[in-house]
Scaffold this motif. Structure first.
Motif, short mmCIF file in Angstrom:
data_model
loop_
_atom_site.label_atom_id
_atom_site.label_comp_id
_atom_site.label_asym_id
_atom_site.label_seq_id
_atom_site.Cartn_x
_atom_site.Cartn_y
_atom_site.Cartn_z
N LYS A 1 0.93 8.00 28.17
CA LYS A 1 1.67 7.31 29.23
C LYS A 1 2.21 5.96 28.75
CE LYS A 1 -0.86 9.45 33.05
NZ LYS A 1 -1.76 9.20 34.22
N LYS A 2 1.55 5.36 27.77
CA LYS A 2 1.99 4.07 27.24
C LYS A 2 2.91 4.23 26.03
CE LYS A 2 -2.13 1.55 28.74
NZ LYS A 2 -3.26 0.68 28.29
N GLY A 3 3.29 5.45 25.74
CA GLY A 3 4.12 5.69 24.58
C GLY A 3 3.34 6.44 23.51
N PRO A 4 4.01 6.88 22.46
CA PRO A 4 3.33 7.66 21.42
C PRO A 4 2.29 6.85 20.66
CG PRO A 4 5.56 7.10 20.73
CD PRO A 4 5.44 6.68 22.17
N VAL A 5 1.16 7.50 20.38
CA VAL A 5 0.10 6.92 19.55
C VAL A 5 0.27 7.46 18.15
CG1 VAL A 5 -2.37 6.88 19.08
CG2 VAL A 5 -1.53 6.56 21.41
N LEU A 6 0.42 6.57 17.19
CA LEU A 6 0.64 6.95 15.81
C LEU A 6 -0.71 7.04 15.11
CD1 LEU A 6 3.01 7.56 13.89
CD2 LEU A 6 2.98 5.15 13.24
N ALA A 7 -1.30 8.24 15.08
CA ALA A 7 -2.64 8.42 14.53
C ALA A 7 -2.65 8.40 13.01
CB ALA A 7 -3.24 9.73 15.04
N VAL A 8 -1.61 8.96 12.39
CA VAL A 8 -1.47 8.96 10.93
C VAL A 8 -0.07 8.47 10.61
CG1 VAL A 8 -1.55 10.33 8.82
CG2 VAL A 8 -3.09 10.89 10.71
N ASP A 9 0.01 7.49 9.72
CA ASP A 9 1.28 6.80 9.48
C ASP A 9 1.66 6.89 8.00
OD1 ASP A 9 3.47 5.15 9.47
OD2 ASP A 9 2.41 3.33 10.07
N GLY A 10 2.45 7.92 7.65
CA GLY A 10 3.00 8.02 6.31
C GLY A 10 1.97 8.25 5.21
N LEU A 11 1.01 9.13 5.45
CA LEU A 11 -0.07 9.36 4.49
C LEU A 11 0.39 10.25 3.33
CD1 LEU A 11 -3.08 9.10 3.72
CD2 LEU A 11 -3.53 11.08 5.20
N THR A 12 0.15 9.78 2.12
CA THR A 12 0.52 10.53 0.91
C THR A 12 -0.67 10.58 -0.03
OG1 THR A 12 2.87 9.93 1.02
CG2 THR A 12 2.01 10.56 -1.13
N TYR A 13 -1.01 11.78 -0.50
CA TYR A 13 -2.07 11.95 -1.48
C TYR A 13 -1.99 13.36 -2.04
CZ TYR A 13 -4.65 14.57 2.10
OH TYR A 13 -5.01 15.49 3.04
N HIS A 14 -2.77 13.65 -3.07
CA HIS A 14 -2.83 15.00 -3.61
C HIS A 14 -4.25 15.31 -4.05
CE1 HIS A 14 -2.49 12.73 -7.41
NE2 HIS A 14 -3.10 13.76 -7.96
N VAL A 15 -4.54 16.60 -4.16
CA VAL A 15 -5.84 17.08 -4.63
C VAL A 15 -5.58 18.07 -5.75
CG1 VAL A 15 -8.01 18.21 -4.02
CG2 VAL A 15 -6.79 16.84 -2.30
N GLU A 16 -6.26 17.87 -6.86
CA GLU A 16 -6.12 18.78 -8.00
C GLU A 16 -7.25 19.80 -8.00
OE1 GLU A 16 -5.82 16.53 -11.59
OE2 GLU A 16 -4.09 15.37 -10.90
N PRO A 17 -7.06 20.95 -8.64
CA PRO A 17 -8.11 21.97 -8.68
C PRO A 17 -9.42 21.41 -9.24
CG PRO A 17 -6.05 22.88 -9.49
CD PRO A 17 -5.82 21.41 -9.33
N GLY A 18 -10.54 21.72 -8.58
CA GLY A 18 -11.84 21.29 -9.04
C GLY A 18 -12.19 19.84 -8.80
N GLU A 19 -11.31 19.12 -8.13
CA GLU A 19 -11.51 17.68 -7.88
C GLU A 19 -12.17 17.47 -6.53
OE1 GLU A 19 -8.73 13.77 -8.61
OE2 GLU A 19 -7.85 15.47 -7.57
N ILE A 20 -13.01 16.43 -6.44
CA ILE A 20 -13.59 16.02 -5.16
C ILE A 20 -12.95 14.71 -4.74
CG2 ILE A 20 -15.68 15.39 -3.90
CD1 ILE A 20 -17.29 17.14 -5.73
N ILE A 21 -12.17 14.79 -3.68
CA ILE A 21 -11.46 13.62 -3.15
C ILE A 21 -12.10 13.23 -1.82
CG2 ILE A 21 -9.25 12.72 -2.33
CD1 ILE A 21 -9.32 13.35 -5.28
N SER A 22 -12.28 11.95 -1.62
CA SER A 22 -12.85 11.48 -0.36
C SER A 22 -11.85 10.63 0.40
CB SER A 22 -14.13 10.67 -0.61
OG SER A 22 -14.69 10.24 0.60
N LEU A 23 -11.64 10.96 1.67
CA LEU A 23 -10.89 10.11 2.60
C LEU A 23 -11.92 9.29 3.36
CD1 LEU A 23 -8.25 12.54 4.18
CD2 LEU A 23 -7.79 10.64 2.65
N VAL A 24 -11.86 7.97 3.23
CA VAL A 24 -12.88 7.12 3.82
C VAL A 24 -12.24 6.08 4.72
CG1 VAL A 24 -12.91 5.50 1.89
CG2 VAL A 24 -14.94 5.74 3.31
N GLY A 25 -12.96 5.71 5.75
CA GLY A 25 -12.48 4.70 6.69
C GLY A 25 -13.31 4.77 7.96
#
Length: 333
Positions: free
Chosen positions: A16-40
């Motif tokens: 009602k107050k307008g759009p909520v921008l939950a994710v803003d221009g997120l860029t990343y990649h994951v390679e085979p066999g890699e463990i990537i952590s998104l933290v926050g």
């Protein structure tokens, strides 16, 4: 070679107050066999970002950007296409296994359903495979546990069942969204070790979503730090803990409890003053500026570009690596 390549992912929700921008221009990649952590911290967009990859974010979400899995687009893909990927090539483990498991079906039948659907096994073949999977993930007496209902198992064992279900079809990517939050530290360590063992055995990549930097230190190869829907820093795990470049990362590390006060019995835990900004619009400045102790006028008026500030480290900060007198470094031993 990129197994998952996410570029400029934006996710918003109408309110009602307008759009909520939950994710803003997120860029990343994951390679085979890699463990990537998104933290926050909670609400920074970690879970929304990964749910959007598989069409699980809800019908009201508005998506833009690109997410290529093995070269094929996931965003706006048909449900038919996503159903061939979910559970077979990309599998998920979520925070609360009790709410993820069906309480009126035995755990064995629930894991077997994955094998019968994606691999076409008979009931007898699936049962044999499930018992092997339960043993593989460290559940004692797997033949007997096959007939257990979820409420008859501990939280740690239920989470192991969820992992068995997720890896049943040997996915190329496992998405784990806060998989150890509800578990005590001993069980948590076992789950993390299991994920690493499965990565080593099968070569699958792991995308781990967490707010716990201790978990990140234990398991991740590379870390992506998010704040208010944006990626603010990315680095290999040891580099990030040794020399954080973004002030938000530095303050997160300050807040980690250390045994014995890190050599100072009188040391108090550090907090981050202020509040997270509202997500109703994408600010034209640094989203952390209002809480940052080294913010300059430029931080309040211009959005910092995401640039490499040290070998293998990049941050969206006008003053990368600025020292503030806080004991942020040396957290990873």
């Amino acid at each position: 070679m990129k197994l998952l390549d996410v570029r400029d992912l934006t996710v918003s929700f109408p309110t009602k107050k307008g759009p909520v921008l939950a994710v803003d221009g997120l860029t990343y990649h994951v390679e085979p066999g890699e463990i990537i952590s998104l933290v926050g911290e909670s609400g920074c967009g970690k879970s929304v970002g990964i749910l959007s990859l598989l069409g699980l974010q809800g019908p009201s979400a508005r998506l833009s950007g690109s997410a290529l899995f093995d070269g094929r687009e996931l965003l706006h893909a048909s449900e038919k296409h996503l159903s061939t990927i979910r559970g077979k090539q990309v599998a998920c483990v979520f925070q609360d296994p009790m709410s993820s498991l069906n309480p009126v079906l035995t755990v064995g039948k629930q894991v077997a359903e994955v094998l019968r659907r994606h691999r076409g096994l008979s009931a007898a073949q699936a049962k044999k495979q499930v018992i092997n999977l339960l043993e593989r993930v460290g559940i004692p007496a797997p033949a007997q546990r096959y007939a257990n209902y979820p409420h008859e198992m501990s939280g740690g064992m239920r989470q192991r069942v969820m992992i068995a279900m997720a890896v049943a079809c040997e996915p190329r990517l496992l998405i784990a969204d806060e998989p150890t939050t509800a578990l005590d530290v001993t069980i948590q360590a076992g789950i993390l070790e299991l994920l690493k063992e499965l990565r080593d055995e099968t070569g699958m990549a792991v995308l781990l979503v967490t707010h716990d930097l201790g978990v990140v230190a234990d398991i991740a190869d590379r870390v992506i730090v998010m704040y208010a829907g944006r990626k603010v820093e990315e680095a290999e795990v040891r580099a990030l803990f040794a020399d954080p470049r973004h002030q938000y990362t530095r303050r997160l590390l300050d807040a980690i409890p250390r045994r014995g006060g890190g050599g100072d019995p009188g040391r108090r835990l550090s907090g981050i003053p202020g509040t997270v900004p509202t997500l109703h619009e994408s600010p034209a400045a640094c989203s952390f500026a209002g809480r940052c102790v080294v913010a300059s006028e430029q931080c309040h008026t211009a959005k910092p570009p995401f640039t490499e500030s040290a070998p293998g480290q990049a941050a969206a900060c006008w003053h990368p690596g600025a020292q503030t007198g806080h004991a942020a470094t040396g957290a990873l031993k």
